[in-house]
Motif scaffolding. Structure first.
Motif, PDB file in Angstrom:
ATOM      1  N   PRO A  95       0.795  -1.223   0.000  1.00 35.60           N
ATOM      2  CA  PRO A  95       0.000   0.000   0.000  1.00 35.60           C
ATOM      3  C   PRO A  95       0.834   1.282   0.000  1.00 35.60           C
ATOM      4  CG  PRO A  95      -1.013  -1.612   1.447  1.00 35.60           C
ATOM      5  CD  PRO A  95       0.300  -2.210   0.989  1.00 35.60           C
ATOM      6  N   GLY A  96       1.960   1.280   0.703  1.00 39.71           N
ATOM      7  CA  GLY A  96       2.772   2.490   0.781  1.00 39.71           C
ATOM      8  C   GLY A  96       3.587   2.795  -0.456  1.00 39.71           C
ATOM      9  N   THR A  97       3.679   1.833  -1.376  1.00 38.44           N
ATOM     10  CA  THR A  97       4.504   2.065  -2.565  1.00 38.44           C
ATOM     11  C   THR A  97       3.692   2.273  -3.827  1.00 38.44           C
ATOM     12  OG1 THR A  97       4.787  -0.317  -3.026  1.00 38.44           O
ATOM     13  CG2 THR A  97       6.408   0.746  -1.585  1.00 38.44           C
ATOM     14  N   THR A  98       2.585   1.550  -3.962  1.00 38.42           N
ATOM     15  CA  THR A  98       1.771   1.689  -5.180  1.00 38.42           C
ATOM     16  C   THR A  98       0.304   1.968  -4.884  1.00 38.42           C
ATOM     17  OG1 THR A  98       1.198  -0.663  -5.328  1.00 38.42           O
ATOM     18  CG2 THR A  98       3.270   0.054  -6.394  1.00 38.42           C
ATOM     19  N   GLY A  99      -0.087   1.921  -3.600  1.00 43.36           N
ATOM     20  CA  GLY A  99      -1.486   2.093  -3.259  1.00 43.36           C
ATOM     21  C   GLY A  99      -2.313   0.835  -3.409  1.00 43.36           C
ATOM     22  N   VAL A 100      -1.681  -0.286  -3.726  1.00 49.53           N
ATOM     23  CA  VAL A 100      -2.392  -1.551  -3.825  1.00 49.53           C
ATOM     24  C   VAL A 100      -3.018  -1.879  -2.461  1.00 49.53           C
ATOM     25  CG1 VAL A 100      -0.416  -3.015  -3.218  1.00 49.53           C
ATOM     26  CG2 VAL A 100      -2.190  -3.896  -4.771  1.00 49.53           C
ATOM     27  N   ARG A 101      -4.138  -2.605  -2.451  1.00 45.97           N
ATOM     28  CA  ARG A 101      -4.892  -2.802  -1.215  1.00 45.97           C
ATOM     29  C   ARG A 101      -4.128  -3.582  -0.155  1.00 45.97           C
ATOM     30  NH1 ARG A 101      -8.697  -3.444  -5.272  1.00 45.97           N
ATOM     31  NH2 ARG A 101      -8.459  -5.730  -5.271  1.00 45.97           N
ATOM     32  N   THR A 102      -3.311  -4.531  -0.582  1.00 48.25           N
ATOM     33  CA  THR A 102      -2.560  -5.380   0.340  1.00 48.25           C
ATOM     34  C   THR A 102      -1.241  -5.738  -0.325  1.00 48.25           C
ATOM     35  OG1 THR A 102      -2.722  -7.383   1.717  1.00 48.25           O
ATOM     36  CG2 THR A 102      -3.547  -7.546  -0.545  1.00 48.25           C
ATOM     37  N   PRO A 103      -0.202  -6.072   0.424  1.00 50.10           N
ATOM     38  CA  PRO A 103       1.061  -6.459  -0.226  1.00 50.10           C
ATOM     39  C   PRO A 103       0.839  -7.569  -1.241  1.00 50.10           C
ATOM     40  CG  PRO A 103       1.424  -6.139   2.122  1.00 50.10           C
ATOM     41  CD  PRO A 103      -0.060  -6.030   1.904  1.00 50.10           C
ATOM     42  N   VAL A 104       1.440  -7.398  -2.416  1.00 54.00           N
ATOM     43  CA  VAL A 104       1.218  -8.348  -3.514  1.00 54.00           C
ATOM     44  C   VAL A 104       2.511  -8.638  -4.238  1.00 54.00           C
ATOM     45  CG1 VAL A 104       0.613  -6.488  -5.123  1.00 54.00           C
ATOM     46  CG2 VAL A 104      -0.185  -8.800  -5.578  1.00 54.00           C
ATOM     47  N   GLY A 105       2.656  -9.859  -4.700  1.00 56.84           N
ATOM     48  CA  GLY A 105       3.800 -10.232  -5.536  1.00 56.84           C
ATOM     49  C   GLY A 105       3.348 -10.334  -6.974  1.00 56.84           C
ATOM     50  N   GLY A 106       4.047  -9.704  -7.876  1.00 57.83           N
ATOM     51  CA  GLY A 106       3.694  -9.761  -9.293  1.00 57.83           C
ATOM     52  C   GLY A 106       4.681 -10.611 -10.058  1.00 57.83           C
ATOM     53  N   GLY A 107       4.567 -10.580 -11.364  1.00 59.10           N
ATOM     54  CA  GLY A 107       5.555 -11.232 -12.220  1.00 59.10           C
ATOM     55  C   GLY A 107       5.147 -12.581 -12.747  1.00 59.10           C
ATOM     56  N   GLN A 108       5.421 -12.804 -14.042  1.00 54.27           N
ATOM     57  CA  GLN A 108       5.310 -14.125 -14.658  1.00 54.27           C
ATOM     58  C   GLN A 108       6.685 -14.784 -14.635  1.00 54.27           C
ATOM     59  OE1 GLN A 108       3.114 -14.616 -18.351  1.00 54.27           O
ATOM     60  NE2 GLN A 108       2.547 -12.458 -18.304  1.00 54.27           N
ATOM     61  N   ILE A 109       6.697 -16.094 -14.559  1.00 50.12           N
ATOM     62  CA  ILE A 109       7.944 -16.849 -14.582  1.00 50.12           C
ATOM     63  C   ILE A 109       7.960 -17.723 -15.826  1.00 50.12           C
ATOM     64  CG2 ILE A 109       9.390 -18.533 -13.389  1.00 50.12           C
ATOM     65  CD1 ILE A 109       8.046 -17.648 -10.762  1.00 50.12           C
ATOM     66  N   SER A 110       8.965 -17.509 -16.682  1.00 51.28           N
ATOM     67  CA  SER A 110       9.155 -18.340 -17.874  1.00 51.28           C
ATOM     68  C   SER A 110      10.442 -19.111 -17.707  1.00 51.28           C
ATOM     69  CB  SER A 110       9.207 -17.477 -19.134  1.00 51.28           C
ATOM     70  OG  SER A 110       7.940 -16.892 -19.402  1.00 51.28           O
ATOM     71  N   ARG A 111      10.325 -20.419 -17.737  1.00 49.12           N
ATOM     72  CA  ARG A 111      11.519 -21.272 -17.586  1.00 49.12           C
ATOM     73  C   ARG A 111      11.986 -21.726 -18.957  1.00 49.12           C
ATOM     74  NH1 ARG A 111      11.602 -22.136 -12.083  1.00 49.12           N
ATOM     75  NH2 ARG A 111       9.577 -21.915 -11.063  1.00 49.12           N
TER      76      ARG A 111
END
Length: 376
Positions: free
Chosen positions: A359-375
């Motif tokens: 919330p303090g960095t992007t205003g998102v409602r709760t801490p979230v992890g983003g990103g896709q993983i391509s192996r």
């Protein structure tokens, strides 16, 4: 379920059950100068060591292709730009020995409260070419969950504050195409903890100055602030710039590269030097406005990004702010590579199920992890 999984992963890392790995980060910013590549040894929480780095600049022809793609969205004709981005990143990232690659891609458009955010780049194709696991598309999940999707470097800034043994609040200012500010409380236990971070885009930085230089002089940027140093700041244009409603909006908040295209109109009638000086003052004034949002005045403002090489802009900030204004090199960091290092660090967090925004960095409602993983 997701939150519990993130917490469990975080506990394992904090408990040192997860060993540091070498990660390679890549960043191609809105200044469109080229691809930065940098290695970081990290467990996704602390920085153990910084490694090698590299740079692959865009040619004039490649820059022209990318400029034509700015503002476009998926579904538009972007084949030429996608090819430039993939080829440049392959060239920049080959030769590094990393377990994972953090690939930001090229931001073309950013409307977090509208159409979303668009970073052009195919992480799966890059993983195949490099024969490495690639983490990419860092911003979309945050936007989908109501966040701004930017800035994303603050979690890394928190780790940097720990790495330099900061014991009082500090702030990091990235002067790239857009300016962004991160206020850090180094006493916090985790970057997602309430009160650990406040981050937001301050306003335009180098991008509109670069556009002015291209339009007026056929140059990609004002090297060393040389043209701005010859001019005078026109107060009327500066005051009109500061009337923009964005500066009255409370953070977190973010910008697209072209959100302040009006800057060029405000200096349209000015000579080249006065226009450059006035636009440089606009970028500095945006930072000054942003500093008023800090919970407490930081001990120092550590400046990264291309803008720290502009002595005119740095002098403006130093004279106007009541804290020390220093390039990040004064604390042993690499201001040319900090963004690339950030995406190396974030890639490891994604691999380990840790949040990358809060919330303090992007205003998102709760801490979230983003990103896709391509192996590969």
């Amino acid at each position: 379920m997701v939150g519990a999984a993130i917490r469990r992963a975080g506990e394992k890392v904090k408990g040192k059950l997860a060993e540091p790995i070498w990660a390679l980060g890549a960043m191609s910013g809105t200044s469109l100068d080229g691809v930065d590549a940098a290695m970081v040894l990290t467990d996704g929480v602390t920085i153990s060591e910084f490694g090698g780095c590299g740079y692959r600049g865009y040619t004039d022809a490649e820059q022209a292709v990318l400029r034509m793609a700015l503002g476009k969205w998926p579904g538009d004709d972007l084949d030429a730009a996608a090819s430039v981005i993939l080829d440049a990143h392959i060239a920049a990232l080959r030769g590094f020995d990393a377990e994972v690659v953090g690939f930001h891609g090229q931001t073309l458009a950013h409307e977090p409260q509208g159409r979303g955010t668009h970073q052009l780049g195919d992480g799966a194709a890059l993983a195949e070419a490099l024969e490495r696991t690639v983490v990419w598309d860092f911003r979309s999940t945050d936007v989908d969950m109501g966040g701004e999707g930017a800035p994303l470097a603050p979690f890394f800034h928190w780790a940097c504050a720990k790495w330099v043994d900061a014991d009082v609040p500090v702030a990091f200012l990235n002067l790239g195409g857009v300016g962004n500010l991160t206020w850090v409380d180094p006493a916090s236990d985790a970057p997602e903890a309430p009160g650990a971070l406040l981050a937001f885009d301050t306003g335009p930085a180098n991008a509109p100055i670069n556009d002015l230089m291209m339009e007026r002089r056929g140059l990609s940027y004002d090297k060393g602030g040389a043209l701005a140093a010859q001019g005078q700041v026109v107060d009327g244009a500066l005051e009109l710039f500061l009337e923009e409603g964005y500066f009255r909006k409370m953070p977190p908040k973010s910008l697209d590269r072209n959100d302040f295209s009006l800057m060029l109109d405000l200096v349209r009638e000015l000579g080249d030097a006065d226009a450059a000086a006035t636009m440089t003052a606009m970028a500095a004034a945006a930072v000054m406005q942003g500093m008023e949002h800090c919970p407490v005045l930081p001990d120092r403002l550590l400046v990264t990004g291309g803008g720290r090489h502009n002595p005119v802009m740095m002098a403006m900030l130093d004279s106007a702010l009541d804290c020390k204004v220093q390039p990040v090199e004064t604390v042993g960091l690499n201001g040319d590579m900090l963004e690339a290092q950030a995406f190396a660090y974030l890639a490891v967090r994604v691999m380990r199920g840790l949040p990358t925004s809060a919330p303090g960095t992007t205003g998102v409602r709760t801490p979230v992890g983003g990103g896709q993983i391509s192996r590969n």
